[in-house]
Design a protein around this motif. Structure first.
Motif, PDB file in Angstrom:
ATOM      1  N   MET A   1       0.840  -1.193   0.000  1.00  0.00           N
ATOM      2  CA  MET A   1       0.000   0.000   0.000  1.00  0.00           C
ATOM      3  C   MET A   1       0.879   1.250   0.000  1.00  0.00           C
ATOM      4  SD  MET A   1      -3.125   1.012   2.579  1.00  0.00           S
ATOM      5  CE  MET A   1      -2.080   1.469   3.950  1.00  0.00           C
ATOM      6  N   ILE A   2       0.456   2.254  -0.756  1.00  0.00           N
ATOM      7  CA  ILE A   2       1.180   3.521  -0.836  1.00  0.00           C
ATOM      8  C   ILE A   2       0.243   4.621  -0.347  1.00  0.00           C
ATOM      9  CG2 ILE A   2       2.423   5.126  -2.332  1.00  0.00           C
ATOM     10  CD1 ILE A   2       2.876   2.818  -4.266  1.00  0.00           C
ATOM     11  N   THR A   3       0.693   5.387   0.629  1.00  0.00           N
ATOM     12  CA  THR A   3      -0.123   6.478   1.158  1.00  0.00           C
ATOM     13  C   THR A   3       0.642   7.796   1.089  1.00  0.00           C
ATOM     14  OG1 THR A   3       0.645   6.027   3.406  1.00  0.00           O
ATOM     15  CG2 THR A   3      -1.430   4.997   2.723  1.00  0.00           C
ATOM     16  N   VAL A   4      -0.112   8.880   0.962  1.00  0.00           N
ATOM     17  CA  VAL A   4       0.476  10.208   0.842  1.00  0.00           C
ATOM     18  C   VAL A   4       1.051  10.659   2.180  1.00  0.00           C
ATOM     19  CG1 VAL A   4       0.019  12.647   0.360  1.00  0.00           C
ATOM     20  CG2 VAL A   4      -1.094  10.862  -1.012  1.00  0.00           C
ATOM     21  N   LYS A   5       2.292  11.099   2.162  1.00  0.00           N
ATOM     22  CA  LYS A   5       2.887  11.709   3.352  1.00  0.00           C
ATOM     23  C   LYS A   5       2.867  13.230   3.231  1.00  0.00           C
ATOM     24  CE  LYS A   5       6.892  11.838   6.384  1.00  0.00           C
ATOM     25  NZ  LYS A   5       8.257  11.333   6.659  1.00  0.00           N
ATOM     26  N   LYS A   6       3.215  13.711   2.005  1.00  0.00           N
ATOM     27  CA  LYS A   6       3.200  15.154   1.779  1.00  0.00           C
ATOM     28  C   LYS A   6       3.023  15.429   0.297  1.00  0.00           C
ATOM     29  CE  LYS A   6       5.697  19.436   2.794  1.00  0.00           C
ATOM     30  NZ  LYS A   6       6.857  20.049   3.463  1.00  0.00           N
ATOM     31  N   VAL A   7       2.126  16.343  -0.045  1.00  0.00           N
ATOM     32  CA  VAL A   7       1.932  16.769  -1.435  1.00  0.00           C
ATOM     33  C   VAL A   7       2.863  17.944  -1.692  1.00  0.00           C
ATOM     34  CG1 VAL A   7       0.319  17.705  -3.132  1.00  0.00           C
ATOM     35  CG2 VAL A   7      -0.473  16.010  -1.463  1.00  0.00           C
ATOM     36  N   LEU A   8       3.773  17.785  -2.657  1.00  0.00           N
ATOM     37  CA  LEU A   8       4.717  18.856  -2.980  1.00  0.00           C
ATOM     38  C   LEU A   8       4.149  19.797  -4.031  1.00  0.00           C
ATOM     39  CD1 LEU A   8       8.088  16.882  -2.958  1.00  0.00           C
ATOM     40  CD2 LEU A   8       6.923  18.038  -1.079  1.00  0.00           C
ATOM     41  N   ASN A   9       3.461  19.230  -5.020  1.00  0.00           N
ATOM     42  CA  ASN A   9       2.695  20.019  -5.980  1.00  0.00           C
ATOM     43  C   ASN A   9       1.722  19.075  -6.685  1.00  0.00           C
ATOM     44  OD1 ASN A   9       4.107  18.795  -8.212  1.00  0.00           O
ATOM     45  ND2 ASN A   9       5.738  20.316  -7.994  1.00  0.00           N
ATOM     46  N   ASN A  10       1.053  19.528  -7.704  1.00  0.00           N
ATOM     47  CA  ASN A  10       0.035  18.705  -8.371  1.00  0.00           C
ATOM     48  C   ASN A  10       0.602  17.421  -8.962  1.00  0.00           C
ATOM     49  OD1 ASN A  10      -2.156  20.320  -7.819  1.00  0.00           O
ATOM     50  ND2 ASN A  10      -1.941  21.537  -9.700  1.00  0.00           N
ATOM     51  N   ASN A  11       1.907  17.429  -9.262  1.00  0.00           N
ATOM     52  CA  ASN A  11       2.508  16.295  -9.965  1.00  0.00           C
ATOM     53  C   ASN A  11       3.507  15.500  -9.136  1.00  0.00           C
ATOM     54  OD1 ASN A  11       1.133  17.132 -12.335  1.00  0.00           O
ATOM     55  ND2 ASN A  11       2.754  18.610 -12.766  1.00  0.00           N
ATOM     56  N   VAL A  12       3.829  15.962  -7.950  1.00  0.00           N
ATOM     57  CA  VAL A  12       4.869  15.311  -7.143  1.00  0.00           C
ATOM     58  C   VAL A  12       4.397  15.178  -5.694  1.00  0.00           C
ATOM     59  CG1 VAL A  12       7.289  15.336  -6.420  1.00  0.00           C
ATOM     60  CG2 VAL A  12       6.643  16.400  -8.598  1.00  0.00           C
ATOM     61  N   ILE A  13       4.521  13.971  -5.150  1.00  0.00           N
ATOM     62  CA  ILE A  13       4.191  13.752  -3.740  1.00  0.00           C
ATOM     63  C   ILE A  13       5.280  12.916  -3.082  1.00  0.00           C
ATOM     64  CG2 ILE A  13       1.699  13.840  -4.175  1.00  0.00           C
ATOM     65  CD1 ILE A  13       1.636  10.797  -3.798  1.00  0.00           C
ATOM     66  N   ILE A  14       5.404  13.072  -1.777  1.00  0.00           N
ATOM     67  CA  ILE A  14       6.215  12.156  -0.976  1.00  0.00           C
ATOM     68  C   ILE A  14       5.236  11.162  -0.363  1.00  0.00           C
ATOM     69  CG2 ILE A  14       7.673  11.904   1.064  1.00  0.00           C
ATOM     70  CD1 ILE A  14       8.900  14.583   0.459  1.00  0.00           C
ATOM     71  N   ALA A  15       5.522   9.866  -0.522  1.00  0.00           N
ATOM     72  CA  ALA A  15       4.595   8.830  -0.082  1.00  0.00           C
ATOM     73  C   ALA A  15       5.277   7.822   0.817  1.00  0.00           C
ATOM     74  CB  ALA A  15       3.991   8.128  -1.307  1.00  0.00           C
ATOM     75  N   GLU A  16       4.471   7.162   1.633  1.00  0.00           N
ATOM     76  CA  GLU A  16       4.934   6.051   2.460  1.00  0.00           C
ATOM     77  C   GLU A  16       4.757   4.760   1.670  1.00  0.00           C
ATOM     78  OE1 GLU A  16       6.215   6.130   5.417  1.00  0.00           O
ATOM     79  OE2 GLU A  16       5.638   8.014   6.382  1.00  0.00           O
ATOM     80  N   HIS A  17       5.842   3.978   1.571  1.00  0.00           N
ATOM     81  CA  HIS A  17       5.808   2.740   0.789  1.00  0.00           C
ATOM     82  C   HIS A  17       6.189   1.586   1.717  1.00  0.00           C
ATOM     83  CE1 HIS A  17       6.890  -0.274  -2.248  1.00  0.00           C
ATOM     84  NE2 HIS A  17       6.285   0.471  -3.156  1.00  0.00           N
ATOM     85  N   SER A  18       5.474   0.468   1.616  1.00  0.00           N
ATOM     86  CA  SER A  18       5.708  -0.661   2.524  1.00  0.00           C
ATOM     87  C   SER A  18       7.106  -1.247   2.387  1.00  0.00           C
ATOM     88  CB  SER A  18       4.668  -1.756   2.268  1.00  0.00           C
ATOM     89  OG  SER A  18       4.707  -2.166   0.903  1.00  0.00           O
ATOM     90  N   GLN A  19       7.695  -1.175   1.184  1.00  0.00           N
ATOM     91  CA  GLN A  19       9.019  -1.768   0.952  1.00  0.00           C
ATOM     92  C   GLN A  19      10.150  -0.754   1.056  1.00  0.00           C
ATOM     93  OE1 GLN A  19       9.343  -3.836  -2.797  1.00  0.00           O
ATOM     94  NE2 GLN A  19      11.526  -4.251  -2.553  1.00  0.00           N
ATOM     95  N   TYR A  20       9.946   0.462   0.487  1.00  0.00           N
ATOM     96  CA  TYR A  20      11.025   1.440   0.385  1.00  0.00           C
ATOM     97  C   TYR A  20      10.944   2.542   1.439  1.00  0.00           C
ATOM     98  CZ  TYR A  20      11.596  -0.695  -4.227  1.00  0.00           C
ATOM     99  OH  TYR A  20      11.778  -1.585  -5.252  1.00  0.00           O
ATOM    100  N   ASP A  21       9.981   2.441   2.357  1.00  0.00           N
ATOM    101  CA  ASP A  21       9.765   3.477   3.359  1.00  0.00           C
ATOM    102  C   ASP A  21       9.236   4.738   2.665  1.00  0.00           C
ATOM    103  OD1 ASP A  21       9.612   4.623   5.816  1.00  0.00           O
ATOM    104  OD2 ASP A  21      11.730   5.103   5.987  1.00  0.00           O
TER     105      ASP A  21
END
Length: 277
Positions: A1-21
């Protein structure tokens, strides 16, 4: 599962990933309407990369505050083409380093300023494939932005590409390039010659010096050549003595021992250039 950690702009987000953190996800409209904790479909992302170092991640966040989204998108396209050309993944720092460098380079050029690159030719000789790729990027930028980027920028871009390909720090590569130029200047000064930078022997010398520095840095030494060393010392005393001067400078700058065998190969390269006078 991938969840949003922070939206940087409309096209780029920082996300939480189960494998890559934590990962950076890039895709058109990917961040639109999203908020922290929302699930995001990874397949909608055109690109994702991992910035494990907290400082690098913060640098990328800072980058997005002053670089517009269209430029970020264009740079991601270029980085994708570099990976496709070399058939390998790049060190992810290129997303910060190359984007930041080109953004400010273009800004300076539009303001009528130009930073000279004294190592352009040496960079082209040392890293021809990276230089060719950088040339294509500059041509594309000229076309997209309707401007003329000085050829000196090609060398800077090539070094960023080589840094990302080799997983070596850019400042280390720059230091080695400067060292090669210093060694070439020493040869010219000691032999009282001006080396033709288009000469094939100059090409061989520059590439050998880069390989020597890489070998010394990694500790991958060459086999001793004692018999040939004695012959060269007698036949070409001027070039042989100069080779040892170059080795002492390398040893001092790199803070690592340079094997005696290098005197043989350096003497041969120097002698080829000395024969031209």
């Amino acid at each position: 599962m991938i969840t949003v950690k922070k939206v940087l702009n409309n096209n780029v987000i920082i996300a939480e990933h189960s494998q890559y953190d934590e990962i950076v996800l890039i895709g058109k409209g990917l961040g639109f309407g999203k908020k922290t904790g929302d699930e995001v479909a990874g397949q909608k992302a055109e690109k994702f990369f991992v910035l494990k170092d907290a400082q690098e991640q913060q640098q990328y966040i800072n980058l997005l505050e002053y670089v517009d989204e269209s430029f970020i998108e264009m740079m991601n396209d270029f980085i994708g083409k570099i990976e496709e050309r070399f058939q390998t993944s790049l060190n992810e720092h290129i997303h910060v380093g190359l984007t930041d460098h080109l953004y400010f380079a273009i800004k300076r050029i539009k303001q009528g300023m130009d930073v000279k690159n004294p190592f352009g030719r040496e960079t082209e000789l040392a890293y021809p494939k990276e230089y060719a790729m950088a040339t294509e990027i500059v041509e594309a930028l000229n076309d997209k932005l309707n401007m003329k980027i000085p050829t000196g920028e090609i060398g800077f871009i090539a070094l960023h590409i080589h840094s990302a390909l080799s997983n070596r720090a850019l400042n280390e590569i720059n230091k080695h390039t400067m060292l090669v130029t210093e060694l070439v200047n020493m040869i010219e000064d000691n032999l009282k010659i001006t080396i033709d930078k288009q000469d094939m022997n100059y090409l061989r010398l520059v590439r050998h010096l880069h390989h020597t520095i890489d070998r010394v840095t990694s500790g991958n030494y060459m086999e001793e050549q004692d018999a040939l060393k004695k012959v060269l010392q007698e036949e070409y005393p001027i070039c042989y003595t100069l080779s040892w001067k170059l080795m002492r400078v390398m040893q001092q700058k790199l803070q690592k021992p340079v094997p005696d065998a290098e005197s043989v190969y350096l003497t041969l390269h120097i002698q080829r250039l000395y024969n031209k006078i």
